[in-house]
Design a protein around this motif. Structure first.
Motif, PDB file in Angstrom:
ATOM      1  N   ALA A 259      -3.955  -2.969  -6.872  1.00  0.00           N
ATOM      2  CA  ALA A 259      -4.115  -3.727  -5.635  1.00  0.00           C
ATOM      3  C   ALA A 259      -2.794  -3.924  -4.908  1.00  0.00           C
ATOM      4  N   THR A 260      -1.728  -4.229  -5.641  1.00  0.00           N
ATOM      5  CA  THR A 260      -0.433  -4.439  -4.975  1.00  0.00           C
ATOM      6  C   THR A 260       0.149  -3.132  -4.457  1.00  0.00           C
ATOM      7  N   GLY A 261      -0.164  -2.004  -5.135  1.00  0.00           N
ATOM      8  CA  GLY A 261       0.370  -0.727  -4.683  1.00  0.00           C
ATOM      9  C   GLY A 261      -0.376  -0.124  -3.521  1.00  0.00           C
ATOM     10  N   ALA A 262      -1.682  -0.409  -3.404  1.00  0.00           N
ATOM     11  CA  ALA A 262      -2.504   0.269  -2.408  1.00  0.00           C
ATOM     12  C   ALA A 262      -2.706  -0.519  -1.123  1.00  0.00           C
ATOM     13  N   THR A 263      -2.576  -1.838  -1.170  1.00  0.00           N
ATOM     14  CA  THR A 263      -2.916  -2.662  -0.005  1.00  0.00           C
ATOM     15  C   THR A 263      -1.670  -3.055   0.780  1.00  0.00           C
ATOM     16  N   PRO A 264      -1.722  -3.052   2.086  1.00  0.00           N
ATOM     17  CA  PRO A 264      -0.525  -3.307   2.900  1.00  0.00           C
ATOM     18  C   PRO A 264      -0.061  -4.752   2.914  1.00  0.00           C
ATOM     19  N   LEU A 265      -0.869  -5.694   2.443  1.00  0.00           N
ATOM     20  CA  LEU A 265      -0.490  -7.102   2.500  1.00  0.00           C
ATOM     21  C   LEU A 265       0.069  -7.625   1.192  1.00  0.00           C
ATOM     22  N   SER A 266       0.336  -6.742   0.221  1.00  0.00           N
ATOM     23  CA  SER A 266       0.988  -7.187  -1.006  1.00  0.00           C
ATOM     24  C   SER A 266       2.459  -7.475  -0.739  1.00  0.00           C
ATOM     25  N   GLY A 267       3.076  -8.220  -1.643  1.00  0.00           N
ATOM     26  CA  GLY A 267       4.474  -8.573  -1.439  1.00  0.00           C
ATOM     27  C   GLY A 267       5.383  -7.363  -1.338  1.00  0.00           C
ATOM     28  N   ALA A 268       5.185  -6.388  -2.222  1.00  0.00           N
ATOM     29  CA  ALA A 268       6.030  -5.191  -2.205  1.00  0.00           C
ATOM     30  C   ALA A 268       5.867  -4.420  -0.907  1.00  0.00           C
ATOM     31  N   ASN A 269       4.640  -4.250  -0.465  1.00  0.00           N
ATOM     32  CA  ASN A 269       4.410  -3.476   0.755  1.00  0.00           C
ATOM     33  C   ASN A 269       4.847  -4.234   2.002  1.00  0.00           C
ATOM     34  N   LEU A 270       4.689  -5.543   1.998  1.00  0.00           N
ATOM     35  CA  LEU A 270       5.227  -6.323   3.119  1.00  0.00           C
ATOM     36  C   LEU A 270       6.742  -6.198   3.184  1.00  0.00           C
ATOM     37  N   ALA A 271       7.379  -6.119   2.017  1.00  0.00           N
ATOM     38  CA  ALA A 271       8.835  -5.941   1.995  1.00  0.00           C
ATOM     39  C   ALA A 271       9.219  -4.607   2.621  1.00  0.00           C
ATOM     40  N   LEU A 272       8.507  -3.550   2.269  1.00  0.00           N
ATOM     41  CA  LEU A 272       8.794  -2.237   2.849  1.00  0.00           C
ATOM     42  C   LEU A 272       8.509  -2.225   4.347  1.00  0.00           C
ATOM     43  N   ILE A 273       7.419  -2.864   4.742  1.00  0.00           N
ATOM     44  CA  ILE A 273       7.063  -2.936   6.168  1.00  0.00           C
ATOM     45  C   ILE A 273       8.149  -3.641   6.963  1.00  0.00           C
ATOM     46  N   ALA A 274       8.635  -4.760   6.404  1.00  0.00           N
ATOM     47  CA  ALA A 274       9.615  -5.563   7.134  1.00  0.00           C
ATOM     48  C   ALA A 274      11.009  -4.949   7.113  1.00  0.00           C
ATOM     49  N   CYS A 275      11.394  -4.389   5.977  1.00  0.00           N
ATOM     50  CA  CYS A 275      12.782  -3.927   5.820  1.00  0.00           C
ATOM     51  C   CYS A 275      13.025  -2.526   6.359  1.00  0.00           C
ATOM     52  N   PHE A 276      12.007  -1.668   6.303  1.00  0.00           N
ATOM     53  CA  PHE A 276      12.225  -0.273   6.659  1.00  0.00           C
ATOM     54  C   PHE A 276      11.322   0.198   7.801  1.00  0.00           C
ATOM     55  N   ARG A 277      10.816  -0.766   8.561  1.00  0.00           N
ATOM     56  CA  ARG A 277      10.060  -0.488   9.788  1.00  0.00           C
ATOM     57  C   ARG A 277       8.883   0.457   9.535  1.00  0.00           C
ATOM     58  N   VAL A 278       8.144   0.168   8.482  1.00  0.00           N
ATOM     59  CA  VAL A 278       6.922   0.903   8.187  1.00  0.00           C
ATOM     60  C   VAL A 278       5.755   0.183   8.839  1.00  0.00           C
ATOM     61  N   ARG A 279       4.843   0.920   9.448  1.00  0.00           N
ATOM     62  CA  ARG A 279       3.678   0.300  10.067  1.00  0.00           C
ATOM     63  C   ARG A 279       2.630  -0.019   9.015  1.00  0.00           C
TER      64      ARG A 279
END
Length: 425
Positions: free
Chosen positions: A374-394
């Motif tokens: 769930a944390t690896g596949a969904t965009p609202l997990s903490g790890a994915n939010l970090a990537l979205i915020a830090c590296f401008r991923v949509r």
């Protein structure tokens, strides 16, 4: 002028958060400084970040209002303290750049092709298993070009890091599984967790090969590039041994700045530290605003689950086997797409499954596998939010890129459930 002030507020927030962890002070002073920094930085985010945060806060506030109108009540702690640990973690790991310039060997090229892929998979998995989310910044900062990562690098970071939750004793997922599956034996589930992580690597390697492997740039496992993450790993291990009750997140919040200060160049130290507080900390504005808003959204969705009661799906189950484990994993995955963290669903579903008297290790393995997927596949997990915020991923791209992975990995996990039952039950 507001950015330097926000940087000072974040520095104070980090210090007060450590006082809360190690001295037992109230978390509220730290939370007040974090929200104050968010209020200063929010209006100054770029257009895309403002739009994303506006959607996040709007959805969270609407959900909170809907839940309140339906009788759900929230405490101030539920609304304003969630993800405070993540904001403190981001502040701490942002100091790693103080040491990166001297230790990352940036004048040497990244490894390319299959060699770069193999070193990235191994590095992210092993280092992430110990230092948790800070591996995203150590590896991501090394690979980023103009502050961005390409699709292949993103899916390695988010999938393989989160897949370490399948087996790593340093993830909070393991503590949660032990709590909600009393009697779980780590020695039993470890081989299956490693196989689950291997499945994630194989699926991800296949995806990267299809996208193009020849020009892929991966993390180089040289001695020079490993010095910082390995020292951080050792510091985290020592910290975890010394403070057994603290989470890895809290230990990293202390150790990352200490390791950075130890390894940073000795020239212009005062200038570098001043720039860190007044420039680098405010540059995290999107992360701070995003994660505090995600806490509000999670509270709203948690309230919504109390109204809609997804636990009713398990009301008629009388046995816990492969099908039931697959269903639990799928439900946790589906709810995670709505922004509900697996820990919430685990704590909600576990009491409803105990009456089935499931094998403790199978139940714990289900929670670990559901967490990692769930944390690896969904965009609202903490790890994915970090990537979205830090590296401008949509966020939309993150969702689309991982849909196929979610299905394939879920099927692989079902096979592992069946293998476990064949071996032990």
């Amino acid at each position: 002028m507001s950015k330097p002030i926000a940087g000072v507020l974040l520095f104070g927030m980090w210090g007060l958060y450590l006082c809360y962890l190690f001295l037992g002070l109230s978390p509220w002073p730290s939370a007040i400084l974090a929200w104050s920094a968010a209020l200063l930085l929010g209006p100054r985010l770029d257009k895309a970040a403002r739009r994303q945060c506006s959607i996040l806060y709007g959805a969270g506030l609407l959900l909170l209002l809907f839940c309140w109108l339906n009788g759900v009540r929230f405490s101030a702690k539920e609304l304003f303290l969630p993800n405070l640990d993540m904001v403190a973690l981001f502040t701490a790991v942002s100091t790693l750049n103080l040491a990166t310039s001297a230790l990352s060997d940036n004048h040497q090229p990244n490894w390319r092709g299959w060699r770069g892929l193999a070193s990235s998979l191994l590095g992210v998995s092993l280092l992430g298993a110990v230092i948790n989310m800070s591996v995203l910044f150590v590896v991501g900062d090394r690979l980023a070009v103009n502050g961005t990562l390409d699709r292949r690098q993103v899916i390695i970071l988010n999938r393989i890091y989160c897949a370490a939750a399948f087996w790593s004793p340093f993830f909070i997922a393991m503590a949660v599984a032990l709590t909600y599956a009393p009697g779980m034996q780590f020695s039993r589930i470890l081989p299956f967790g490693l196989l689950a992580a291997l499945g994630a690597m194989v699926i991800t390697s296949w995806d990267i090969w299809r996208l193009g492997i020849a020009d892929f740039e991966g993390y180089p496992l040289r001695l020079q590039t490993l010095r910082l993450p390995v020292l951080l790993c050792l510091a985290v291990l020592v910290g975890k041994w010394w403070w057994l009750t603290l989470t890895i997140t809290g230990i990293i919040a202390l150790m990352a700045p200490l390791v950075s200060l130890l390894l940073m160049p000795r020239q212009n130290v005062v200038v570098a530290l001043k720039q860190q507080v007044t420039q680098r900390f405010p540059a995290m504005g999107s992360q701070v605003v995003l994660f505090l808003g995600a806490g509000l959204l999670a509270a709203g969705i948690h309230g919504l689950t109390q109204i809609l009661s997804p636990q009713a799906l398990f009301a008629h189950i009388s046995h816990y086997g492969v099908i039931e484990a697959a269903l639990v994993t799928l439900v946790i995955l589906f709810i995670a797409y709505l922004g509900v963290h697996p820990i919430i669903m685990t704590s909600s579903l576990a009491p409803l499954l105990w009456h089935l008297h499931p094998d403790p290790s199978l139940l714990g393995m289900t929670f670990l596998f559901a967490w990692g997927l769930a944390t690896g596949a969904t965009p609202l997990s903490g790890a994915n939010l970090a990537l979205i915020a830090c590296f401008r991923v949509r966020a939309w791209n993150m969702l689309i890129w991982n849909l196929g992975y979610a299905v394939k990995q879920w099927l692989w996990l079902i096979a592992l459930y069946a293998l476990y039952i064949w071996c032990y039950l």
